[in-house]
Design an enzyme around this catalytic site. Structure first.
Site, mmCIF file in Angstrom:
data_model
loop_
_atom_site.group_PDB
_atom_site.id
_atom_site.type_symbol
_atom_site.label_atom_id
_atom_site.label_comp_id
_atom_site.label_asym_id
_atom_site.label_seq_id
_atom_site.Cartn_x
_atom_site.Cartn_y
_atom_site.Cartn_z
ATOM 1 N N LEU A 1 -19.144 17.694 85.691
ATOM 2 C CA LEU A 1 -19.393 17.133 87.015
ATOM 3 C C LEU A 1 -18.150 16.514 87.639
ATOM 4 C CD1 LEU A 1 -21.388 15.858 89.248
ATOM 5 C CD2 LEU A 1 -21.441 13.873 87.726
ATOM 6 N N TYR A 2 -17.278 15.940 86.843
ATOM 7 C CA TYR A 2 -16.189 15.134 87.373
ATOM 8 C C TYR A 2 -15.289 15.915 88.329
ATOM 9 C CZ TYR A 2 -17.370 11.724 83.699
ATOM 10 O OH TYR A 2 -18.006 10.825 82.886
ATOM 11 N N THR A 3 -15.145 15.350 89.517
ATOM 12 C CA THR A 3 -14.290 15.888 90.583
ATOM 13 C C THR A 3 -14.405 17.402 90.711
ATOM 14 O OG1 THR A 3 -12.392 15.797 89.049
ATOM 15 C CG2 THR A 3 -12.654 13.973 90.594
#
Length: 369
Positions: free
Chosen positions: A58-60
């Site tokens: 999910l991150y960035t």
């Protein structure tokens, strides 16, 4: 600083006590670090002896995984690096099977993460959040299949109810699946709820706790003050949010900040260093995830274990940050339990029964030169 390494839960995986979080790698969310800054933080962490990297699909929008994989490859560190990433979140609106903890999504997500990370295996693969739907049996069987296939080495859970973690570990034990080696949970002087259920579970059943948000989203760094809005950090933009993870501005937490500032001054250390040290040296904690947007922040945080908090000062922090035990934990203290024991001293094992195992010292010579 001198980095030390300890096994993660009941696994044989050695990880540093401070992990590098990569949620700040990339600026797609309106805050975070650009590529050059992220690389500089990565290099500083590695040069300090760190070997544990935390990320998620999910991150960035995938940038965090991609950059981490590239940084690891550029320095030829894949054998040394311990990479943890997560699945669950959905980045494909309209497709319910592109998220959650079902087998279909896990199999999709792991291949996507492997591609972004540029590796053929993940050291620790974690369920990011309980989806309230998927049976634990399906999750554990799928993760065990991935271990057997060589795509992942160890498994963990993040942001789940304690009963779910207990059931999942029991399923793994009874069916011979890969056991849960880690729990990734929020913990800090401003958020101590995990002490009632998760810490006892982790210490008794082999799951080391990886702490996220040890500085309460920056609150414990001292840059925020009561009733002072401004641009001190990202929490300012969430002062009126309904997001539970960012509701940090409370009277209780301001009292914690005030006492932390006094203790830090007496120690001659920064507030962030003291807050990180307190978390890292609490029972059940395997590693603390450091998140920073600037190199100077990370460098300061890396010094958090270079000192000890004296018992008297730790007691002050414990007292100001403590909250009443919720039911039924109010029945488990000595006031009630002493009646169970018939008024005599009763314990688990005597002091010194099991000494900790720490490998240190000089290596023996194996040549005559």
């Amino acid at each position: 600083m001198t980095m030390s390494y300890y096994t993660l839960g009941n696994s044989g995986l050695r990880v540093s006590r401070l992990a590098l979080g990569t949620m700040t790698f990339g600026t797609e969310w309106g805050w975070g670090a650009d590529r050059d800054t992220a690389r500089a933080m990565f290099d500083a962490y590695v040069e300090a002896g760190g070997n544990f990297f935390d990320t998620a699909d999910l991150y960035t929008a995938g940038t965090a995984e991609t950059w981490l994989g590239e940084f690891v490859a550029e320095r030829g560190l894949r054998d040394k690096a311990v990479i943890a990433t997560k699945f669950t979140m959905n980045s494909n609106p309209g497709n319910p099977n592109a998220g959650g903890n079902g087998r279909k999504n896990i199999m999709r997500a792991v291949d996507a993460s492997l591609k972004r990370l540029g590796t053929d295996y993940i050291d620790l693969y974690l369920m990011h959040i309980w989806d309230r739907l998927t049976p634990a049996e399906e999750v554990l069987r799928t993760l065990d299949d991935l271990v057997r296939a060589g795509k992942i080495r160890h498994i963990g859970l993040s942001d789940v109810p304690a009963w779910y973690a207990g059931r999942a570990q029991a399923i793994a034990e009874l069916r011979g699946y890969e056991p849960i080696s880690a729990l990734q949970l929020e913990y800090s002087l401003a958020e101590r709820a995990i002490e009632h259920e998760f810490v006892p579970f982790g210490t008794r059943h082999g799951a080391g706790i990886m702490v996220w948000s040890p500085l309460a989203s920056g609150l414990l760094s001292g840059k925020y003050r009561p009733m002072e809005a401004g641009n001190a950090g990202r929490l300012d933009g969430f002062r009126n949010t309904t997001h539970p993870g960012f509701q940090k501005f409370t009277d209780h937490n301001w009292a914690v900040v005030a006492e932390l500032e006094k203790v830090a001054a007496e120690l001659g250390r920064g507030m962030a260093q003291v807050a990180l040290n307190w978390v890292a040296t609490q029972p059940g904690i395997a590693t603390v995830i450091l998140g920073a947007t600037r190199l100077s922040q990370l460098q300061d945080n890396l010094a958090a274990l270079d000192f000890s908090i004296p018992p008297a000062l730790r007691q002050r922090l414990d007292k100001v940050s403590g909250t009443p035990a919720p039911f039924p934990h109010s029945y488990f203290g000595p006031e009630i339990q002493v009646r169970v024991a018939g008024g005599v001293v009763t314990g688990d094992k005597p002091s010194g029964y099991a000494l900790p195992v720490v490998v240190e010292g000089e290596a023996v010579a194996i040549s005559s030169n």
